[in-house]
Design an enzyme around this catalytic site. Sequence first.
Site, PDB file in Angstrom:
ATOM      1  N   ASP A  56       1.624  -0.110  -4.908  1.00 46.25           N
ATOM      2  CA  ASP A  56       0.411   0.049  -5.731  1.00 46.25           C
ATOM      3  C   ASP A  56       0.292   1.427  -6.379  1.00 46.25           C
ATOM      4  OD1 ASP A  56      -0.287   1.368  -3.355  1.00 46.25           O
ATOM      5  OD2 ASP A  56      -2.258   0.417  -3.172  1.00 46.25           O
ATOM      6  N   HIS A  57       0.721   2.476  -5.658  1.00 47.01           N
ATOM      7  CA  HIS A  57       0.608   3.849  -6.205  1.00 47.01           C
ATOM      8  C   HIS A  57       1.305   4.791  -5.246  1.00 47.01           C
ATOM      9  CE1 HIS A  57      -2.443   4.292  -3.119  1.00 47.01           C
ATOM     10  NE2 HIS A  57      -3.049   3.228  -3.605  1.00 47.01           N
TER      11      HIS A  57
ATOM     12  N   THR B 144      -5.738   1.674  -5.619  1.00 50.26           N
ATOM     13  CA  THR B 144      -5.326   0.274  -5.457  1.00 50.26           C
ATOM     14  C   THR B 144      -6.000  -0.610  -6.501  1.00 50.26           C
ATOM     15  OG1 THR B 144      -5.301   0.590  -3.068  1.00 50.26           O
ATOM     16  CG2 THR B 144      -5.090  -1.653  -3.842  1.00 50.26           C
TER      17      THR B 144
ATOM     18  N   GLU C  15       0.810  -1.214   0.000  1.00 48.11           N
ATOM     19  CA  GLU C  15       0.000   0.000   0.000  1.00 48.11           C
ATOM     20  C   GLU C  15       0.852   1.277   0.000  1.00 48.11           C
ATOM     21  OE1 GLU C  15      -3.343   0.483  -0.371  1.00 48.11           O
ATOM     22  OE2 GLU C  15      -2.778   2.589  -0.320  1.00 48.11           O
TER      23      GLU C  15
ATOM     24  N   HIS D 173      -1.628   3.227   4.777  1.00 48.35           N
ATOM     25  CA  HIS D 173      -2.607   3.990   3.988  1.00 48.35           C
ATOM     26  C   HIS D 173      -2.824   5.342   4.649  1.00 48.35           C
ATOM     27  CE1 HIS D 173      -6.285   5.160   1.975  1.00 48.35           C
ATOM     28  NE2 HIS D 173      -6.166   4.136   1.170  1.00 48.35           N
TER      29      HIS D 173
END
Length: 621
Positions: A469-470, A295, A253, A410
Amino acid sequence: MKKTLLSKMSFILIATLFLWMKTYIVYKTSFDIKIESGMQEFILLINPLSFLLVVFGVSLFMKEKRRNYYIVITSFIVSFILYANVVYYREYTDFITIPLLFTTSNLNGLSDSILELIKITDIFMFIDVLFLSFIIRNKGKRSMSAVFTFREKSIYLLMVVAVSLFNLGLAEIERPQLLTRTFDREMLVKNIGPYNYHIYDLVLTSKTKAQKALANSSDFTEIENYLSANYTKPNEELHGIAKDRNVIMVSMESLQNFVINNEINGEEITPYLNDLISNSYYFDNFYHQVGQGRTSDSEFLVDNSLYPLGRGAVFFTNAENEYRATPEILKEENYYSAVFHANNKSFWNRNVIYPNFGYDRFFSVDDYEVSEENSIGWGLKDIDFFNQSVEKMKELPQPFYSKFITLTNHFPYELDQEDKWVDEFTSNSRTLNRYFPTVRYMDESLKLFMEQLKQEGLYENSIFVFYGDHYGISENHNKAMGEYLEEEVTPFQSVQLQKVPLIIHIPGVTDKDPEVISKVSGQIDLKPTLLNLLGVEMKDEVHFGADIFSTDKKEFTVLRDGSVITEDYVYTKSTCYDKSTGEEVDGASCEPLEEKAKTELEYSDKTIYGDLLRFYEEKPF
Ligand code: GP9
Ligand code: MN
């Protein structure tokens, strides 16, 4: 007593003026809209007007009493839309799209993040609405007596048309083909205002629906031709090197590449990953390519080698499409497949789309023991998550293709004191400050996970794919980020901050011969890369990426906002940069790249909007 048109309209005009000014103030205080000329500033100033004149003008056709209520309610709704964009922008530096609004089932999990994003002073955003309600309560009778003649209504209508055309005309001069090219929401808002932008978005949404109905198999042939003309032959030496092994993917994450091999107050941020990298293939020029679906977009890219959409989350907008995702392909190789993620199963519509990708099992929050003690932020802590997951993994039929989606790192990066193993950073961005300890926590969870797998005998015969993921730190925190990196974050740097780590670890292989692969690549390339290692023939599969190990693989990666990275250039926000110097160079060098990026994204979008893979079964190529 006969009233002039102006005095009869005073209530409408006041409401319009308030919202107009408010929108402009929001532009200047809440959005980061780049203005390059006096003309652009002027367009920005006038662009909310046409919509406001139309929406308030509707009241001219109403009975007097109703009219004033309509104006107050409309003023509230429009203010609320503006406000929602402000809140969304605070974290995502982007504007809301209609498809995104249909992701309401995501909102329950988001409540924490939303609380973090709203401020008590936001109440001022509604002060004009309160003022308008106050006027109708006190002066109600008087201002309710106006009736508009046909001539007056016509004058008003003419004025609206004139203002709208004036705005559109200026926008067209400033940005030709604004409405036909929709990469960039900021450009739209800058030229036609947030309200017209939302209407435009609504029209696009309906157009999208129609696209599927109109698509046919010849559209698919066009895609096939494009892909076979651009086909990259995978690396033969590595073909099948991990054949029949269990696949263990971990979506890390919000993990960006800048934390790898980096420190905070003299401590390593990712000691375990740094260690793993020295026994693995590590890709240090690998980019995330997600859009608003975050995600879920990264999952989409990784499992399908298709780009996510420019608007909304494709997991929601096109969940019912036909796909040829990795689990489905591997099923033909006798693989079982499962996803592990301790969040609500409907988040990002996962429970709907996973079976469609061919996943056999989805372990969601209902499958985990979650309590006050083992949760933080968005839910189950990563260490507990992996701990409980290993028990379930032991039961899976082998070989399996599995995906683990972590959660602790997150936004807003909350962590219990006892889990903080490195210091926070000190800057004016709470978000960036807190990012380091949560990354460090996730790193620890990965280490424990691997140790457990070794104990359970699930390590040796597996292939591990760990990817970020990003981004975790949005452009809103550029100033603080600059302080951490000790260099200013320009748009050129910003693009390169979109790198996320990719680590492929094959026990018995990569520990003997680790490698750092610096080829420019992105999440779109992961599927063909992995499937080649597993010995699956990809030639007949629809995929937009290429095997990163292939010597023929072009160094060309397009981000979802249309930015492009190659070996020599970075193209972003209509500007071309020389990669070696970071200097702006003549746009001509990037023009072919911009074109290629556009074509690539258009073909991928067309595949999704037209649901073209439904023609794949009938006619494999
Ligand atoms: C939610 C998790 C986080 O299930 O995947 O979603 P994000 O906000 O990063 O897209
Ligand atoms: Mn995420």
